[in-house]
Structures are given as structure tokens and as C-alpha cells.
Motif scaffolding. Structure first.
Motif, PDB file in Angstrom:
ATOM      1  N   UNK A 174       1.049  -1.420  -0.381  1.00 12.59           N
ATOM      2  CA  UNK A 174      -0.030   0.733   0.399  1.00 12.59           C
ATOM      3  C   UNK A 174       1.104   1.226   0.008  1.00 12.59           C
ATOM      4  N   UNK A 175       1.859   1.443   0.973  1.00 15.21           N
ATOM      5  CA  UNK A 175       2.952   2.511   0.697  1.00 15.21           C
ATOM      6  C   UNK A 175       3.568   2.927  -0.160  1.00 15.21           C
ATOM      7  N   UNK A 176       3.868   1.708  -1.613  1.00 15.29           N
ATOM      8  CA  UNK A 176       4.153   1.705  -2.569  1.00 15.29           C
ATOM      9  C   UNK A 176       3.545   2.290  -3.444  1.00 15.29           C
ATOM     10  N   UNK A 177       2.756   1.348  -3.526  1.00 12.00           N
ATOM     11  CA  UNK A 177       1.077   2.311  -4.239  1.00 12.00           C
ATOM     12  C   UNK A 177       0.769   3.983  -4.271  1.00 12.00           C
ATOM     13  N   UNK A 178       0.814   4.512  -2.942  1.00 15.56           N
ATOM     14  CA  UNK A 178       0.332   5.512  -2.709  1.00 15.56           C
ATOM     15  C   UNK A 178       1.705   6.361  -2.831  1.00 15.56           C
ATOM     16  N   UNK A 179       2.835   6.050  -3.409  1.00 14.49           N
ATOM     17  CA  UNK A 179       4.042   6.733  -3.948  1.00 14.49           C
ATOM     18  C   UNK A 179       3.735   6.898  -5.665  1.00 14.49           C
ATOM     19  N   UNK A 180       3.020   6.011  -6.227  1.00  9.90           N
ATOM     20  CA  UNK A 180       3.616   5.555  -7.847  1.00  9.90           C
ATOM     21  C   UNK A 180       1.447   6.829  -8.107  1.00  9.90           C
ATOM     22  N   UNK A 181       0.320   6.499  -7.062  1.00 10.29           N
ATOM     23  CA  UNK A 181      -0.520   7.752  -6.876  1.00 10.29           C
ATOM     24  C   UNK A 181      -0.168   8.989  -7.314  1.00 10.29           C
ATOM     25  N   UNK A 182       1.604   9.616  -7.704  1.00  2.42           N
ATOM     26  CA  UNK A 182       1.910  10.862  -7.495  1.00  2.42           C
ATOM     27  C   UNK A 182       2.306  10.951  -8.934  1.00  2.42           C
ATOM     28  N   UNK A 183       2.307   9.571 -10.145  1.00  4.12           N
ATOM     29  CA  UNK A 183       2.713   9.783 -11.284  1.00  4.12           C
ATOM     30  C   UNK A 183       1.016   9.556 -11.973  1.00  4.12           C
ATOM     31  N   UNK A 184       1.635  10.197 -13.156  1.00  2.40           N
ATOM     32  CA  UNK A 184       0.879   9.874 -14.032  1.00  2.40           C
ATOM     33  C   UNK A 184       0.328   8.144 -14.587  1.00  2.40           C
ATOM     34  N   UNK A 185      -0.688   8.269 -14.315  1.00  2.92           N
ATOM     35  CA  UNK A 185      -0.549   6.447 -14.843  1.00  2.92           C
ATOM     36  C   UNK A 185      -0.304   6.067 -15.861  1.00  2.92           C
ATOM     37  N   UNK A 186       0.102   6.511 -17.139  1.00  3.02           N
ATOM     38  CA  UNK A 186       0.940   6.395 -18.280  1.00  3.02           C
ATOM     39  C   UNK A 186       2.387   6.003 -17.575  1.00  3.02           C
ATOM     40  N   UNK A 187       3.006   6.542 -16.718  1.00  3.89           N
ATOM     41  CA  UNK A 187       4.200   6.519 -16.100  1.00  3.89           C
ATOM     42  C   UNK A 187       4.491   5.519 -15.016  1.00  3.89           C
ATOM     43  N   UNK A 188       3.330   5.140 -14.763  1.00  2.23           N
ATOM     44  CA  UNK A 188       3.249   4.486 -13.264  1.00  2.23           C
ATOM     45  C   UNK A 188       3.762   2.790 -13.360  1.00  2.23           C
TER      46      UNK A 188
END
Length: 316
Positions: A174-188
Motif C-alpha cells: 500500500x505504501x508503494x502504491x501511494x507513491x505511484x499515485x503521484x505519477x501520471x497513470x501512463x508512467x506508473x
């Protein structure tokens, strides 16, 4: 409407007719598991607890389409299936329909410990996107405000499909997912694969996300993704910059300032959106207000100047 039908006779039960019957492990339906996250550390703790003390509390089920569907107790079920001697688990039957069962899953998760916001988001996503309920209806069902429901829903919808599936399977925390959310979907997806290949910690992934957000050129983003630890090492001054031989000295100086500015803006934006209100105390408000007012004014001025500059750069 609540489902009050009797337990079908083909379902194996020990203690039929008592309040909390013992249900055979093989007949439990786990279709709601997709709304709970697999967390390996908690799985190991549950297995040890079941081994040492046995079943302490009943699992929660409801009846749907002739099946006993699990609402709460997924870790207990997986632990019981992996340990010798467990063939049944004590269960408590809820007389509810499927939507009410999802609401119960949400509320039971909040009772037993600190809720995982992404698990809450999964349930809300199911009620809104799969069951077709309005957000206001979901808010009333869960006893929350509509704006809270909207924010939780956005957590899941901002994740790319690959990140959602990895999160569901426990390959992404969950912590890693919260970090990824800060990027645009296309870059995740690219960031997630880079983090997996390099076995990055959650802290390192957060820093990599900052670097990607601050990258002003495709070359810089490629460096971060192809060798994230090297990029982190080179970012000791808190921003990514490499001399670009295609540009003049003035162009490189501008790129360096741009990288630094984008890095600072990305970190401030992340802080404002995800941490600011929860970290600050009441005594901090007055001393910080003037600075944030200045930030708002200056960013507007810079935005206008940047818009004009970009128009000039497009001129022949």
C-alpha cells in the motif's frame, strides 16, 4: 433485502442450528477477497497465532446463490488451509445482501485495526463502479461524507491497471502504491517495473517518483528508470541534471535551473496534497500563511511568464 434462507443441505456444517456453526474450509467462497490486500507480514503473524492459540474469533460469512461467502477472516482461512489439523472454522452468519456485505467488510476492517485506505478504496470502487450506486448512497451506507468517498475512489482510479493487480496480489505494498499515485497513470507501470527490478524500498521508490516528476527531459527520465539507484546517488543536490551536449551553455544552465525548480515544485505539491494538513498543528498556521500566500502569487506569475515564453519558442 437480507438473505435469510436456511443453509443449503449440501453445505458441510458442524453444529448446524447453533449460533456460530463450524464450516468446512473447502466450501467457503472467497469472491470478496479481491477487495482486501495481501500483506505477507500480517499473513505470517496470523499463521503463527492460529498455530499457537487456535481460532480466537469466528469468521464472518453471508449466503449468496447457495454459497457461504466470506466477509471477514481471509487471513484466518489461508492460515488454516496451510496448517495441519484444520478442516473447519467457526463462522458467524450475517443475514445481508451483497451490497450490505461489502459495507460490512468495510466496517469490520475499521473495527479490528487501523484501516488501510486502499482497502477502503477497493470497497468503494466496487459499490460505485461495479454495483452502480451513487457516491451519496455509498457515503450514507458507510457513514461517511460524500467528499471522503470521492477521495477514496480517486485513490484506486489514479492507479494504472498493472499497479492495481500487483497491489491486489501483494506484489506492491500500500505504501508503494501511494507513491505511484503521484505519477501520471501512463508512467506508473515503468516506475513499478524499475522498482521491482532494482528491489527498491518504499523510501527509495518515493525518491524515484520525486526524480521522475522533476525530470525536464526524456533523457533524465530514462536515466532514472534504467538505473534508479545510480540516479538517486547522482541526485545528492536534490535534483537530476546531466549536461546535454545538444544544447549551448546557456541552454544547459536553464535546464539545470528548470530541473531544480520542478523538483521543488513536485515535492511541495506532494506535501500539500498528501501530508500538509495532517502534519501541521494549529500553532503553525499563522507563521506559514504569508509564505503560502506568496507561493500562490509567485506560481501564478511564473505560470503566465512560462506560457508567454513557450509561445515565443514556437515562433520561427
Amino acid at each position: 433485502m437480507p438473505n435469510s434462507q436456511p443453509i443449503p443441505p449440501e453445505i458441510t456444517v458442524i453444529g448446524d442450528g447453533i449460533q456460530d456453526p463450524m464450516l468446512a474450509l473447502e466450501i467457503l467462497d472467497e469472491r470478496l477477497q479481491r477487495y482486501r490486500l495481501v500483506q505477507p507480514k500480517l499473513e505470517r503473524q496470523m499463521m503463527q497465532s492460529l498455530k499457537d492459540y487456535g481460532q480466537v474469533s469466528p469468521i464472518i460469512v453471508f449466503q449468496l446463490e447457495g454459497q457461504m461467502v466470506l466477509v471477514d477472516g481471509f487471513k484466518r482461512l489461508r492460515a488454516a488451509r496451510s496448517l495441519k489439523g484444520f478442516t473447519h472454522l467457526q463462522a458467524r452468519l450475517l443475514e445481508v445482501d451483497e451490497q450490505a456485505a461489502k459495507a460490512a467488510l468495510f466496517n469490520l476492517n475499521r473495527i479490528v485495526g487501523r484501516p488501510v485506505e486502499l482497502e477502503e478504496a477497493w470497497v468503494i470502487f466496487a459499490l460505485v463502479r461495479e454495483d452502480g450506486l451513487q457516491q451519496a448512497e455509498v457515503a450514507q451506507m458507510l457513514g461517511r461524507h460524500k467528499s471522503w468517498v470521492n477521495r477514496r475512489l480517486a485513490l484506486i482510479e489514479r492507479l494504472c491497471d498493472e499497479a492495481r493487480e500487483s497491489l491486489r496480489l501483494g506484489l506492491l505494498t500500500p505504501t508503494q502504491a501511494r507513491h505511484l499515485i503521484r505519477l501520471p497513470r501512463g508512467n506508473q507501470k515503468a516506475a513499478m517495473l524499475a522498482a521491482t527490478d532494482a528491489a527498491l524500498t518504499s523510501r527509495e521508490l518515493s525518491d524515484v517518483v520525486d526524480l521522475l516528476s522533476a525530470s525536464s527531459t526524456a533523457e533524465q527520465a530514462h536515466l532514472v528508470l534504467s538505473n534508479p539507484r545510480e540516479a538517486l546517488r547522482q541526485s545528492q543536490a536534490d535534483y537530476v541534471y546531466q549536461w546535454d551536449p545538444r544544447m549551448s551553455a546557456s541552454g544547459n544552465r536553464a535546464a539545470k535551473r528548470l530541473a531544480l525548480l520542478l523538483d521543488c515544485l513536485a515535492k511541495m505539491n506532494s506535501w500539500l496534497r498528501y501530508k500538509g494538513r495532517s502534519e501541521l498543528q494549529a500553532i503553525d498556521r499563522e507563521p506559514l500563511t504569508d509564505g503560502f500566500v506568496k507561493l500562490e502569487q509567485e506560481t501564478k506569475v511564473v505560470a503566465e511568464a512560462t506560457e508567454d515564453f513557450l509561445k515565443e519558442m514556437k515562433q520561427p
